[in-house]
Design a protein around this motif. Structure first.
Motif, mmCIF file in Angstrom:
data_model
loop_
_atom_site.group_PDB
_atom_site.id
_atom_site.type_symbol
_atom_site.label_atom_id
_atom_site.label_comp_id
_atom_site.label_asym_id
_atom_site.label_seq_id
_atom_site.Cartn_x
_atom_site.Cartn_y
_atom_site.Cartn_z
ATOM 1 N N THR A 11 -39.387 -18.194 -1.282
ATOM 2 C CA THR A 11 -39.788 -17.235 -0.254
ATOM 3 C C THR A 11 -39.495 -17.815 1.119
ATOM 4 O OG1 THR A 11 -42.015 -18.131 -0.112
ATOM 5 C CG2 THR A 11 -41.644 -16.402 -1.756
ATOM 6 N N LEU A 12 -39.598 -16.954 2.128
ATOM 7 C CA LEU A 12 -39.269 -17.378 3.479
ATOM 8 C C LEU A 12 -40.217 -18.485 3.951
ATOM 9 C CD1 LEU A 12 -37.157 -16.657 5.555
ATOM 10 C CD2 LEU A 12 -38.726 -14.949 6.511
ATOM 11 N N TYR A 13 -41.543 -18.341 3.696
ATOM 12 C CA TYR A 13 -42.486 -19.368 4.153
ATOM 13 C C TYR A 13 -42.235 -20.694 3.443
ATOM 14 C CZ TYR A 13 -45.675 -19.411 0.081
ATOM 15 O OH TYR A 13 -46.228 -19.577 -1.168
ATOM 16 N N GLU A 14 -41.800 -20.631 2.150
ATOM 17 C CA GLU A 14 -41.497 -21.869 1.434
ATOM 18 C C GLU A 14 -40.283 -22.578 2.037
ATOM 19 O OE1 GLU A 14 -43.048 -21.027 -3.127
ATOM 20 O OE2 GLU A 14 -41.121 -20.196 -2.471
ATOM 21 N N SER A 42 -42.682 -19.897 15.185
ATOM 22 C CA SER A 42 -42.253 -18.531 14.887
ATOM 23 C C SER A 42 -41.005 -18.178 15.693
ATOM 24 C CB SER A 42 -43.391 -17.554 15.220
ATOM 25 O OG SER A 42 -42.933 -16.213 15.162
ATOM 26 N N VAL A 47 -39.024 -16.293 12.566
ATOM 27 C CA VAL A 47 -39.809 -15.696 11.483
ATOM 28 C C VAL A 47 -41.111 -15.189 12.082
ATOM 29 C CG1 VAL A 47 -38.810 -17.179 9.710
ATOM 30 C CG2 VAL A 47 -40.890 -17.898 10.885
ATOM 31 N N SER A 48 -41.879 -14.460 11.304
ATOM 32 C CA SER A 48 -43.137 -13.901 11.802
ATOM 33 C C SER A 48 -44.219 -14.971 11.882
ATOM 34 C CB SER A 48 -43.619 -12.774 10.883
ATOM 35 O OG SER A 48 -43.992 -13.307 9.622
ATOM 36 N N SER A 50 -47.164 -14.737 10.644
ATOM 37 C CA SER A 50 -47.814 -14.848 9.329
ATOM 38 C C SER A 50 -47.010 -15.754 8.395
ATOM 39 C CB SER A 50 -47.988 -13.464 8.698
ATOM 40 O OG SER A 50 -46.733 -12.856 8.471
ATOM 41 N N THR A 51 -45.673 -15.734 8.531
ATOM 42 C CA THR A 51 -44.838 -16.621 7.706
ATOM 43 C C THR A 51 -45.103 -18.081 8.050
ATOM 44 O OG1 THR A 51 -43.088 -14.973 7.467
ATOM 45 C CG2 THR A 51 -42.457 -17.265 7.145
ATOM 46 N N GLN A 54 -48.436 -19.139 6.628
ATOM 47 C CA GLN A 54 -48.316 -19.409 5.192
ATOM 48 C C GLN A 54 -47.642 -20.756 4.936
ATOM 49 O OE1 GLN A 54 -46.409 -15.461 4.222
ATOM 50 N NE2 GLN A 54 -47.715 -15.615 2.410
ATOM 51 N N ALA A 55 -46.624 -21.067 5.744
ATOM 52 C CA ALA A 55 -45.934 -22.355 5.584
ATOM 53 C C ALA A 55 -46.877 -23.510 5.862
ATOM 54 C CB ALA A 55 -44.726 -22.419 6.521
#
Length: 479
Positions: A11-14, A42, A47-48, A50-51, A54-55
């Motif tokens: 995923t993007l956050y990963e 960000s 990226v957002s 929220s991403t 999460q990261a």
């Protein structure tokens, strides 16, 4: 928004977390480093928010980073085993003439060499100080102050700075007025003036053991004798031992560093400070309190000076901005209690006045609130650096090495295996481009032959970590 490319199924956050994790593993981001804010990352990663959150949660779950409330996200320190702490010192209870200046001069000559890694002298790195801000204040004052800026500022010194220090004393739990202070050329002069005010040649002064070599030099310069009192690595001077010594010997004064002493880093508990002041007041003995490291506490509260318990005016409280703002400005102060008039006269006789412009620059910095913001950042940096140095000692030094756990200040006191000679290690370290402070300079009795003091006042770096690894290797070869 940025699209994934590194790992097709992540995923993007990963992917964001993976890039940060690789930077941590490569040493680009080091233990204790602050990560970019959520909004900064960000924007840079496109990226957002929220991403990014999460990261960061993912990296924290892996134990790679930690969140500090109201501060941000930081690379988590490696959990390395810490060495044991030194035990209570046991000096001989005998008044001793002092002669440490020659050895201290050798240590300082080495510390001033820019090619040497500075683990010896207790000086803060300019990188940790608000140098540009202070220089701007100084330049503006030089333009605006006119004749005032070049005139003598006679004792007791700059009124605006005394007002600012008096306001700070409210936060110490020790409310003092501007009239209580005499400005000095650093804490060293404050201590010298205090000794001159309360002791005569040949008198005995009780001190901690180990003691700051500057204290020993002041005692030496005035022809006094030092009575070394056992000290605990966490709690400072052992008051039962002091009381026993006072019953047997005439003492002109007691000189202590209750908050984060040099070299132990010990912090005397509040109840001990109260007991110390009462013990000496009962006997009419002055207490010279060196509070130079009081603002560098790692915990939430600044320790209250022993002066807060002084009802008789027998405590001479000394301090300075040398360890927190500008070593070269040489601006300190003393609140000498009942000895104020004598200290003022001595100040005029010795150095006439404290430089005017540096006092005005510091007063402006304090008035604008810059000092408190600076202190918060400085304390966080020092706490991390002290921890990293202690961990490095545990990792690289010989088995059986001990080190203190200071809760403030920039210093670590290291006990090497008993048969090792700190003076020999000092010479070998210098040959390898590293300065340290050997234990014997911290004792009138030339004790602590297997101890060294390390300065943690410089930012952690590969150069510093390599120097500690080299120092540990030299020590292991001597063990």
């Amino acid at each position: 928004m940025r699209q994934a490319s590194e790992t097709p199924h992540s995923t993007l956050y990963e992917q964001v977390a993976e890039r940060l994790g690789e930077a941590i593993a490569a040493g680009t981001l080091r233990a204790g480093d602050r990560l970019p804010s959520v909004r900064q990352l960000s924007a840079s990663e496109r990226v957002s928010v929220s991403t990014v959150l999460q990261a960061y949660v993912h990296l924290e779950s892996l134990g790679l980073i930690e969140t500090r409330p109201q501060s941000g996200h930081y690379v988590r320190r490696r959990e390395r085993p810490l060495p044991a702490e030194p035990q209570v010192s046991r000096p001989s209870i005998a008044a001793t003439p002092v002669s440490v200046s020659a050895l201290v001069a050798r240590v300082y000559r080495a510390a001033s060499d820019p090619r040497i890694v500075p683990l010896g002298a207790a000086v803060p790195s300019p990188a940790l100080l608000p140098t540009r801000r202070l220089n701007r204040e100084l330049a503006a004052l030089a333009r605006e102050a006119g004749e005032v800026g070049i005139d003598y500022d006679m004792p007791p010194g700059c009124l605006t700075l005394r007002q600012q220090v008096a306001r700070r004393s409210l936060d110490w739990g020790c409310p003092l007025s501007p009239e209580d202070f005499v400005m000095t050329c650093g804490a060293s002069e404050a201590v010298h003036l205090s000794l001159f005010a309360v002791a005569r040649t040949g008198d005995t002064v009780a001190i901690e053991s180990p003691a700051y070599y500057g204290t020993l030099q002041a005692i030496e310069a005035q022809g006094l004798r030092a009575l070394e009192i056992p000290s605990h690595p966490r709690h400072g001077m052992e008051l039962d031992a002091l009381e026993a010594a006072l019953r047997k010997r005439k003492v002109a004064a007691v000189l202590v560093v209750p908050s984060f002493s040099n070299p132990l880093g010990s912090c005397m508990p509040e109840e001990n400070r109260q007991r110390l002041v009462a013990m000496l007041a009962e006997r009419g003995i002055p207490l010279i309190e060196d509070d130079i490291y009081g603002d560098l506490h790692f915990g939430p509260r600044r320790p209250r000076p022993a002066k807060a318990h002084d009802k008789e005016g027998l405590v001479l409280l000394c301090g300075s901005f040398s360890k927190t703002l500008a070593p070269g400005y040489r601006v300190g102060w003393v609140a000498p209690g009942r000895f104020r008039e004598k200290v003022e006269l001595l100040k005029f006789a010795q150095t006439v006045a404290t430089p005017t412009l540096p006092q005005l620059a510091i007063a402006a910095f304090l008035r604008d609130g810059g000092y408190d913001r600076h202190l918060r950042a400085l304390r966080r940096r020092l706490e991390a650096q002290v921890r990293q140095v202690v961990e490095a000692v545990g990792e690289h030094f010989p088995e059986g090495t001990r080190a203190t756990r200071p809760e403030g200040g920039p210093l670590v006191w290291v006990e090497l295996p008993r048969k090792m000679d700190a003076l020999v290690l000092h010479e070998r370290a210098l040959a390898a481009g590293i300065s340290i402070a050997p234990g014997p300079i911290f004792s009138a009795q030339k004790r602590y032959g297997n101890f060294i003091r390390l300065n943690c006042g410089f930012p952690w770096s590969p150069l510093l970590e390599g120097a500690l690894a080299t120092l540990g290797s030299l020590a292991r070869n001597m063990a």
